[in-house]
Design a protein around this motif. Structure first.
Motif, short mmCIF file in Angstrom:
data_model
loop_
_atom_site.label_atom_id
_atom_site.label_comp_id
_atom_site.label_asym_id
_atom_site.label_seq_id
_atom_site.Cartn_x
_atom_site.Cartn_y
_atom_site.Cartn_z
N ASP A 88 -24.42 -31.33 -28.95
CA ASP A 88 -25.08 -32.50 -29.52
C ASP A 88 -26.47 -32.17 -30.07
N GLY A 89 -26.90 -30.91 -29.87
CA GLY A 89 -28.26 -30.57 -30.28
C GLY A 89 -28.37 -29.87 -31.61
N LYS A 90 -27.28 -29.28 -32.11
CA LYS A 90 -27.37 -28.49 -33.34
C LYS A 90 -27.31 -29.34 -34.60
N ASP A 91 -26.58 -30.45 -34.55
CA ASP A 91 -26.56 -31.41 -35.66
C ASP A 91 -26.27 -30.72 -36.98
N LYS A 92 -25.15 -30.00 -37.06
CA LYS A 92 -24.76 -29.32 -38.29
C LYS A 92 -23.56 -29.99 -38.92
N ARG A 93 -23.48 -29.89 -40.24
CA ARG A 93 -22.33 -30.42 -40.96
C ARG A 93 -21.10 -29.54 -40.66
N ARG A 94 -19.91 -30.10 -40.94
CA ARG A 94 -18.66 -29.38 -40.68
C ARG A 94 -18.68 -28.01 -41.34
N GLU A 95 -19.11 -27.93 -42.59
CA GLU A 95 -19.11 -26.66 -43.31
C GLU A 95 -19.99 -25.63 -42.62
N GLU A 96 -21.14 -26.07 -42.13
CA GLU A 96 -22.05 -25.15 -41.44
C GLU A 96 -21.46 -24.69 -40.11
N ARG A 97 -20.79 -25.60 -39.42
CA ARG A 97 -20.19 -25.24 -38.14
C ARG A 97 -19.03 -24.27 -38.33
N LEU A 98 -18.24 -24.48 -39.38
CA LEU A 98 -17.15 -23.56 -39.69
C LEU A 98 -17.68 -22.16 -39.97
N VAL A 99 -18.68 -22.07 -40.83
CA VAL A 99 -19.26 -20.77 -41.17
C VAL A 99 -19.84 -20.10 -39.94
N ALA A 100 -20.57 -20.86 -39.12
CA ALA A 100 -21.15 -20.30 -37.89
C ALA A 100 -20.06 -19.81 -36.95
N SER A 101 -19.00 -20.59 -36.79
CA SER A 101 -17.90 -20.21 -35.90
C SER A 101 -17.23 -18.92 -36.38
N LEU A 102 -17.03 -18.80 -37.69
CA LEU A 102 -16.38 -17.61 -38.23
C LEU A 102 -17.25 -16.38 -38.05
N MET A 103 -18.51 -16.49 -38.39
CA MET A 103 -19.39 -15.32 -38.33
C MET A 103 -19.68 -14.89 -36.90
N GLU A 104 -19.91 -15.86 -36.02
CA GLU A 104 -20.27 -15.52 -34.64
C GLU A 104 -19.08 -14.99 -33.84
N ASN A 105 -17.86 -15.21 -34.33
CA ASN A 105 -16.68 -14.78 -33.60
C ASN A 105 -15.85 -13.77 -34.36
N ASP A 106 -16.45 -13.11 -35.32
CA ASP A 106 -15.77 -12.06 -36.08
C ASP A 106 -15.54 -10.86 -35.15
N PRO A 107 -14.28 -10.51 -34.85
CA PRO A 107 -14.02 -9.43 -33.88
C PRO A 107 -14.06 -8.03 -34.48
N SER A 108 -14.23 -7.93 -35.80
CA SER A 108 -14.24 -6.60 -36.42
C SER A 108 -15.47 -5.82 -35.96
N GLU A 109 -15.31 -4.52 -35.81
CA GLU A 109 -16.38 -3.68 -35.27
C GLU A 109 -17.63 -3.73 -36.13
N GLN A 110 -17.45 -3.82 -37.46
CA GLN A 110 -18.59 -3.83 -38.36
C GLN A 110 -19.04 -5.24 -38.74
N LYS A 111 -18.49 -6.26 -38.07
CA LYS A 111 -18.87 -7.65 -38.34
C LYS A 111 -18.79 -7.95 -39.84
N ILE A 112 -17.58 -7.83 -40.36
CA ILE A 112 -17.36 -7.93 -41.80
C ILE A 112 -17.89 -9.23 -42.39
N LEU A 113 -17.57 -10.35 -41.77
CA LEU A 113 -17.94 -11.64 -42.36
C LEU A 113 -19.44 -11.85 -42.36
N GLU A 114 -20.10 -11.47 -41.30
CA GLU A 114 -21.55 -11.67 -41.20
C GLU A 114 -22.32 -10.67 -42.05
N SER A 115 -21.80 -9.44 -42.15
CA SER A 115 -22.56 -8.38 -42.80
C SER A 115 -22.31 -8.26 -44.31
N TYR A 116 -21.11 -8.63 -44.76
CA TYR A 116 -20.75 -8.29 -46.14
C TYR A 116 -20.24 -9.46 -46.97
N THR A 117 -20.39 -10.68 -46.50
CA THR A 117 -19.84 -11.81 -47.26
C THR A 117 -20.80 -12.99 -47.34
#
Length: 318
Positions: A88-117
């Motif tokens: 209840d504290g982050k107050d982010k839109r759906r799009e922001e929460r989706l992006v955050a969820s994808l980047m923070e949980n990227d299991p690739s060793e080089q963090k592909i989504l966070e580092s290169y996209t």
């Protein structure tokens, strides 16, 4: 909180956090309930009671949900586990929460989504704009599976129907984690029917994760189930010596489940002496994931024992 059923000597494997590490097996007493510390925190932070009438209480929960993933090594394959948290504290839109969820949980060793996209969301479409190409996007076969299972699973739970990969030249032609992608990816074709969720308790992290039944030897062997049939199926574990359990622990009983016009409703009763607050939160989380699989806009958990209707919205108020 999770209680294992239909087992005599269950063996848990430690969780794989990144890469393909070996796991260590720990014996678990299946008669002892485990305390989910994350669920205990959710009890305190995510509930807001709005009204109380002669008919009972109504509790509205924040619409800001986040999806997390981790990987479980069965010894034969790697399975992607999910959980849902509301903040209840982050107050982010759906799009922001989706992006955050994808980047923070990227299991690739080089963090592909966070580092290169750069990730861009337009309604039910996700565009993954790659800033690099070549070897930096490579992965082992195991990480290939984990990367795409997490990408498709999280995207699906946010209502994404199609994902487009674009290379640095702006073309839909790129190889990522050993997969060549030259056309939009339809998420439903990749993820399949989850058929509900079962739980795995991470003793080290003291939290419960959820594995789609379609990845296990449970369910209707690929047949499409209704929401009500899915909830019915989730109440039992058919495999002996299973390393997973039902989220509907002893003391909880689903009376009815329905889905109409985007609103999923689950009526249940509970033995208040046997079911803890953590048990109930784990149960509610499993129901939320199941409802999201059916594109629900809202889940109502009707606790007939406590005469409470707890409302979980999946969309921001218009």
């Amino acid at each position: 909180m999770n209680k294992m059923v239909n087992t005599a000597g269950v063996v848990f494997m430690a969780f794989l956090l990144a890469g393909c590490q070996s796991t260590e097996k720990d014996a678990v007493d299946t008669d002892v309930k485990q305390v989910d510390e994350t669920a205990k925190e959710e009890v305190e932070t995510n509930e807001q009671m709005d009204t109380e009438t002669d008919e009972g209480k109504t509790v509205n929960v924040t619409p800001d949900y986040f999806i997390e993933t981790d990987t479980y090594d069965t010894g034969r394959e790697f399975l992607t586990m999910f959980t849902i948290n509301r903040d209840d504290g982050k107050d982010k839109r759906r799009e922001e929460r989706l992006v955050a969820s994808l980047m923070e949980n990227d299991p690739s060793e080089q963090k592909i989504l966070e580092s290169y996209t750069k990730l861009m969301v337009d309604g039910a479409n996700l565009k993954v704009d790659f800033q690099e190409d070549g070897n930096v996007l490579s992965a082992t076969s195991a990480q290939h599976t984990m990367f795409y299972d997490s990408l498709f699973g999280i995207s699906h739970l946010y209502g994404i129907e199609e994902i487009t990969f674009v290379n640095p030249k702006g073309e839909e032609n790129i190889t990522v984690a050993e997969r060549k992608v030259d056309a939009p990816i339809v998420v439903a074709d990749e993820r399949g029917n989850s058929q509900g969720y079962y739980t795995i308790y991470d003793k080290e992290g003291k939290r419960t994760w959820f594995i789609p039944a379609g990845e296990l030897d449970e369910g209707a062997e690929g047949e499409a189930l209704s929401f009500q049939e899915t909830i019915e199926m989730m109440q039992t574990v058919n495999q002996e010596d299973a390393y997973y359990a039902s989220a509907i622990t002893e003391g909880l009983e689903v009376v009815d489940a329905s889905l109409e016009d985007g609103v999923a409703i689950v009526h249940y009763t509970m033995d208040e002496e046997e079911v803890s607050a953590s048990d109930r939160i784990v149960f509610e989380n499993a129901m939320q994931l199941a409802a999201l699989d059916f594109d629900a806009n809202e889940l109502q958990m009707v606790n007939e024992t406590q005469r409470q209707n707890k409302i979980f919205p999946f969309e921001e108020p218009s």
